[in-house]
Design an enzyme around this catalytic site. Structure first.
Site, PDB file in Angstrom:
ATOM      1  N   ARG A 147       0.858  -1.186   0.000  1.00 21.66           N
ATOM      2  CA  ARG A 147       0.000   0.000   0.000  1.00 21.66           C
ATOM      3  C   ARG A 147       0.892   1.233   0.000  1.00 21.66           C
ATOM      4  O   ARG A 147       1.834   1.320   0.794  1.00 21.66           O
ATOM      5  CB  ARG A 147      -0.893   0.011   1.238  1.00 21.66           C
ATOM      6  CG  ARG A 147      -2.002   1.035   1.180  1.00 21.66           C
ATOM      7  CD  ARG A 147      -2.713   1.177   2.511  1.00 21.66           C
ATOM      8  NE  ARG A 147      -1.990   2.051   3.419  1.00 21.66           N
ATOM      9  CZ  ARG A 147      -2.479   2.480   4.588  1.00 21.66           C
ATOM     10  NH1 ARG A 147      -3.675   2.080   4.989  1.00 21.66           N
ATOM     11  NH2 ARG A 147      -1.767   3.272   5.368  1.00 21.66           N
ATOM     12  N   TRP A 402     -11.850  11.935   9.076  1.00 25.47           N
ATOM     13  CA  TRP A 402     -10.418  11.639   9.190  1.00 25.47           C
ATOM     14  C   TRP A 402     -10.116  10.323   8.483  1.00 25.47           C
ATOM     15  O   TRP A 402      -9.132  10.182   7.816  1.00 25.47           O
ATOM     16  CB  TRP A 402      -9.987  11.554  10.652  1.00 25.47           C
ATOM     17  CG  TRP A 402      -8.538  11.197  10.760  1.00 25.47           C
ATOM     18  CD1 TRP A 402      -7.465  12.025  10.560  1.00 25.47           C
ATOM     19  CD2 TRP A 402      -7.994   9.919  11.040  1.00 25.47           C
ATOM     20  NE1 TRP A 402      -6.295  11.354  10.702  1.00 25.47           N
ATOM     21  CE2 TRP A 402      -6.577  10.037  10.991  1.00 25.47           C
ATOM     22  CE3 TRP A 402      -8.525   8.678  11.312  1.00 25.47           C
ATOM     23  CZ2 TRP A 402      -5.728   8.965  11.220  1.00 25.47           C
ATOM     24  CZ3 TRP A 402      -7.679   7.604  11.549  1.00 25.47           C
ATOM     25  CH2 TRP A 402      -6.294   7.758  11.497  1.00 25.47           C
TER      26      TRP A 402
END
Length: 402
Positions: A147, A402
């Site tokens: 990732r 967030w």
């Protein structure tokens, strides 16, 4: 066999963990993770005050009935606190069953569907060049999937990128910090990042990216379309998922695979997403979705619609959950990939375990049960310290996701 005792251990070897230990009258015990990042003490209290008294004297082999008792019997269902507490009990009972039967938990879930569990690592950097170098470093470590997260020019801090040269840990001691966000700057930068990343590393590694719930559906559709040439394994959490229909817009505009679900608590959070094939991977974690009993049902439902699993596996979940996820991942037929953020040396010492990593895959090990233990004496040296996840605001000060 009867449950005779259960209690909660709270420790902080680098970060906070909540662990339930369940003992039986035949000498077997099991461990369950109940960690809820930023709300640990709420789950600990729920377990101690409300759940533990209800399981004393019960047969630990009756995992389905006990799960239904804790879910339906409370009347007030779901939510992160309730489901984390149920998961802790459920996983501890599966651990006990495996130990009593002298077999790994994966054999109780149907046996092995594969030899190893494909995992992905996290790479990050404050510049595109740093991200490329970090991805290459993880490739050299043997990872087959990585990732990639990058700092965004014009923003002081960004999800997935540590503020200092250290492993990424979003929870911070003390009260919540606040960061600033701009979807416009992010959408401008991210496709360029992956264009340069693919050019540098080629096609020999899977690339993933986490949007972290920060876009609208049409913004996410645009991003997914612009990322198509770079063949991402998935685009994670492109939008907040309370409105499941929002994913329909994304699906209609891009072929970039979509993953979501790390904040889900039950199958109902993902029912329409799966049934309408608006996602490709369901990322519910063992601990936040009620344990192995419920997650197995989610996977079976998802398999009907070509949706694969991709369990959340950040360091805000203890090695108990990592072990449970690996037993789950090696057993279910529609497994996709498992997130792997290595725990700190301090955490690994508190939670000695049988699982291992080699050449892009993880293996749960063949120890009876989960293959994880808790060093309670060592855990006492790391007392709980209150910590929170950050708060996110747009550049104009508006609170956002967030």
């Amino acid at each position: 066999m009867k449950i005779t005792r259960a209690w909660v251990n709270i420790c902080s070897p680098g970060r906070n963990f909540v662990t339930l230990k369940v003992e039986t009258d035949e000498g077997f015990y099991g461990l369950g993770d109940a960690t809820l990042n930023g709300r640990e003490m709420a789950v600990a209290s729920y377990l101690t005050e409300h759940v533990v008294p209800c399981i004393i004297g019960r047969d630990p082999f009756q995992t389905e009935d006990i799960w239904q008792y804790l879910y339906r019997g409370a009347y007030w269902r779901r939510g992160p606190v309730t489901m984390a507490a149920i998961a802790a009990v459920d996983v501890a009972l599966w651990d006990i069953k495996g130990k009593a039967l002298q077999t790994p938990v994966y054999n109780l879930l149907g046996g092995k569907s594969r030899e190893g569990v494909l995992v992905y690592a996290h790479a990050h950097g404050n510049s595109t060049e740093e991200v490329i170098a970090d991805v290459q470093k993880h490739m050299e470590m043997g990872y087959l999937a990585v990732r990639a997260q990058s700092a965004i020019p014009g923003l002081d801090s960004t999800y997935g990128v540590p503020k200092k040269a250290q492993p990424y840990e979003p929870a911070e001691r003390g009260l919540p910090s606040e960061s600033r966000w701009s979807s416009e700057l992010y959408l401008r930068h991210t496709p360029r990042l992956f264009e340069k990343l693919r050019a540098a590393i080629g096609e020999d590694v899977h690339l993933l990216h986490d949007v972290h719930h920060r876009l609208t559906p049409i913004e996410a559709a645009r991003l997914g379309k612009e990322l198509e040439p770079f063949h991402l394994f998935w685009m994670e959490d492109p939008v907040p998922a309370e409105l499941q229909e929002g994913f329909k817009i994304i699906r209609e505009h891009t072929t970039t695979p979509v993953a979501t679900g790390e904040v889900f608590h039950s199958i109902w959070d993902a029912h329409d997403l799966i049934r309408n094939q608006w996602i490709d991977y369901i990322r519910m974690s063992v601990v936040h979705s009620g344990g192995l009993t419920h997650l197995k049902k989610v996977a079976d439902f998802a398999s009907l619609y070509h949706v694969r699993t991709g369990c959340h596996g950040a360091t805000d979940l203890s090695p108990v959950t990592m072990a449970a996820a690996l037993h789950f991942g090696i057993a279910v037929h529609n497994f996709g990939i498992q997130e792997h953020m290595p725990h700190s040396a301090e955490t690994n010492a508190v939670f000695p375990h049988a699982y291992s990593f080699k050449a892009g895959y993880m293996y749960p090990g063949d120890a009876p049960g989960l293959g994880v233990d808790l060093d309670e004496s060592l855990a006492k040296k790391y007392p709980y310290q209150r910590a929170y996840l950050p708060i996110n605001r747009r550049l104009d000060g508006t609170l956002t996701d967030w």
